[in-house]
Design a protein around this motif. Sequence first.
Motif, mmCIF file in Angstrom:
data_model
loop_
_atom_site.group_PDB
_atom_site.id
_atom_site.type_symbol
_atom_site.label_atom_id
_atom_site.label_comp_id
_atom_site.label_asym_id
_atom_site.label_seq_id
_atom_site.Cartn_x
_atom_site.Cartn_y
_atom_site.Cartn_z
ATOM 1 N N ILE A 4 1.085 -1.107 0.148
ATOM 2 C CA ILE A 4 0.113 0.074 -0.367
ATOM 3 C C ILE A 4 0.757 1.506 -0.317
ATOM 4 N N GLN A 5 1.933 1.331 0.307
ATOM 5 C CA GLN A 5 3.434 2.213 0.872
ATOM 6 C C GLN A 5 3.236 2.859 -0.959
ATOM 7 N N ASP A 6 2.873 1.585 -1.965
ATOM 8 C CA ASP A 6 3.293 2.595 -3.102
ATOM 9 C C ASP A 6 2.012 2.741 -4.122
ATOM 10 N N PHE A 7 1.511 3.530 -3.500
ATOM 11 C CA PHE A 7 0.046 4.072 -3.613
ATOM 12 C C PHE A 7 -0.202 5.918 -3.394
ATOM 13 N N THR A 8 -0.457 6.679 -3.593
ATOM 14 C CA THR A 8 -1.054 7.703 -2.881
ATOM 15 C C THR A 8 -2.750 8.776 -3.442
ATOM 16 N N ALA A 9 -2.986 8.936 -2.188
ATOM 17 C CA ALA A 9 -4.800 9.383 -1.526
ATOM 18 C C ALA A 9 -4.640 11.056 -1.819
ATOM 19 N N LYS A 10 -5.678 11.481 -1.880
ATOM 20 C CA LYS A 10 -6.089 12.442 -1.752
ATOM 21 C C LYS A 10 -6.574 13.168 -0.399
ATOM 22 N N TYR A 107 -7.467 0.536 -4.062
ATOM 23 C CA TYR A 107 -8.913 -0.255 -3.612
ATOM 24 C C TYR A 107 -8.867 -1.409 -4.273
ATOM 25 N N LYS A 108 -8.240 -1.290 -5.522
ATOM 26 C CA LYS A 108 -8.234 -2.451 -6.861
ATOM 27 C C LYS A 108 -6.626 -3.369 -6.035
ATOM 28 N N PHE A 109 -5.968 -2.781 -5.604
ATOM 29 C CA PHE A 109 -4.859 -3.647 -5.030
ATOM 30 C C PHE A 109 -5.361 -4.308 -3.732
ATOM 31 N N LEU A 110 -6.325 -3.600 -2.940
ATOM 32 C CA LEU A 110 -6.870 -4.368 -1.476
ATOM 33 C C LEU A 110 -7.487 -5.242 -2.267
ATOM 34 N N LYS A 111 -8.412 -5.281 -3.015
ATOM 35 C CA LYS A 111 -9.784 -5.980 -3.523
ATOM 36 C C LYS A 111 -8.274 -7.552 -4.205
ATOM 37 N N ASP A 112 -7.619 -7.197 -5.252
ATOM 38 C CA ASP A 112 -6.867 -8.214 -5.639
ATOM 39 C C ASP A 112 -6.148 -9.417 -4.531
ATOM 40 N N GLU A 113 -5.927 -8.380 -3.290
ATOM 41 C CA GLU A 113 -5.162 -8.639 -2.367
ATOM 42 C C GLU A 113 -5.798 -10.054 -1.331
ATOM 43 N N SER A 120 -13.832 -10.365 -5.216
ATOM 44 C CA SER A 120 -13.097 -9.601 -4.499
ATOM 45 C C SER A 120 -13.955 -7.782 -4.444
ATOM 46 N N ALA A 121 -15.569 -7.553 -4.948
ATOM 47 C CA ALA A 121 -15.892 -6.245 -5.218
ATOM 48 C C ALA A 121 -15.784 -6.344 -3.426
ATOM 49 N N ILE A 122 -15.743 -4.840 -3.530
ATOM 50 C CA ILE A 122 -16.875 -4.290 -2.006
ATOM 51 C C ILE A 122 -17.979 -4.742 -1.873
ATOM 52 N N LYS A 123 -18.204 -5.957 -0.702
ATOM 53 C CA LYS A 123 -20.419 -5.591 -0.883
ATOM 54 C C LYS A 123 -20.842 -4.224 -0.016
ATOM 55 N N TRP A 124 -20.359 -3.503 0.966
ATOM 56 C CA TRP A 124 -21.197 -1.834 1.301
ATOM 57 C C TRP A 124 -19.967 -1.590 2.522
ATOM 58 N N ASN A 125 -20.574 -0.294 2.370
ATOM 59 C CA ASN A 125 -19.660 0.563 3.223
ATOM 60 C C ASN A 125 -18.585 0.132 4.428
ATOM 61 N N LEU A 130 -6.812 -5.434 7.259
ATOM 62 C CA LEU A 130 -5.556 -4.827 8.069
ATOM 63 C C LEU A 130 -4.639 -5.281 7.220
ATOM 64 N N VAL A 131 -3.619 -4.593 7.684
ATOM 65 C CA VAL A 131 -2.097 -4.342 6.670
ATOM 66 C C VAL A 131 -1.040 -3.987 7.991
ATOM 67 N N ASP A 132 -0.031 -4.814 7.583
ATOM 68 C CA ASP A 132 1.159 -5.128 8.267
ATOM 69 C C ASP A 132 1.992 -3.804 8.189
ATOM 70 N N ARG A 133 3.223 -3.968 9.253
ATOM 71 C CA ARG A 133 3.831 -3.151 9.006
ATOM 72 C C ARG A 133 5.180 -2.556 7.648
ATOM 73 N N ALA A 134 4.934 -3.949 7.729
ATOM 74 C CA ALA A 134 5.636 -3.320 5.615
ATOM 75 C C ALA A 134 4.416 -3.136 4.155
ATOM 76 N N GLY A 135 3.763 -3.164 5.070
ATOM 77 C CA GLY A 135 2.474 -2.432 4.309
ATOM 78 C C GLY A 135 1.457 -3.345 3.351
ATOM 79 N N HIS A 136 1.804 -4.738 3.669
ATOM 80 C CA HIS A 136 0.879 -5.772 2.842
ATOM 81 C C HIS A 136 -0.357 -6.471 3.684
ATOM 82 N N VAL A 137 -1.468 -6.604 2.399
ATOM 83 C CA VAL A 137 -2.503 -6.495 2.763
ATOM 84 C C VAL A 137 -2.643 -7.967 4.410
#
Length: 158
Positions: A4-10, A107-113, A120-125, A130-137
């Motif tokens: 997840i550390q490879d991404f940016t978000a606004k 979110y594409k990455f999270l769902k793939d992982e 893979s689709a998110i069902k609801w809000n 949960l992501v570890d210290r290395a950025g892995h899901v």
Amino acid sequence: MTSIQDFTAKTLAGEELPLKRFEGQVLLIVNTASACGFTPQYKGLEALQKTYGPRGFSVLGFPCNQFGAQESGNETEIAQFCSTNYGVSFPMFAKIDVNGANAHPLYKFLKDEKSGLLGSAIKWNFTKFLVDRAGHVVSRHAPTTTPESLAKDIETLL
């Protein structure tokens, strides 16, 4: 992209934030909404932030309006709602899509992982990753999973 550390978000304030800023932290990434039956989970998410934040943990909130139009406000309204009603101190990001062609790359990455029960689709809000210290899901949790029930998993990763 390998973490997840490879991404940016606004952010809600409109600033691009590299998620590399959270390198070395355990994270709980959640798609949120202000008018959902699960909205009171903000209280539990904030409790996790207060309890584990000093030990290298953070909740990251991503408002989404794709489920029942339950996050119709703009970024300013979302920030005010979270602050006023739940005292949210964890980072909140600008409204995004989590499914479909315009889904945020994170979110594409999270769902793939980590797929869910229905693919893979998110069902609801309030779906949680949960992501570890290395950025892995490490795990994916349904909206019905309360933040409090994740405390033991968070402690294990810390």
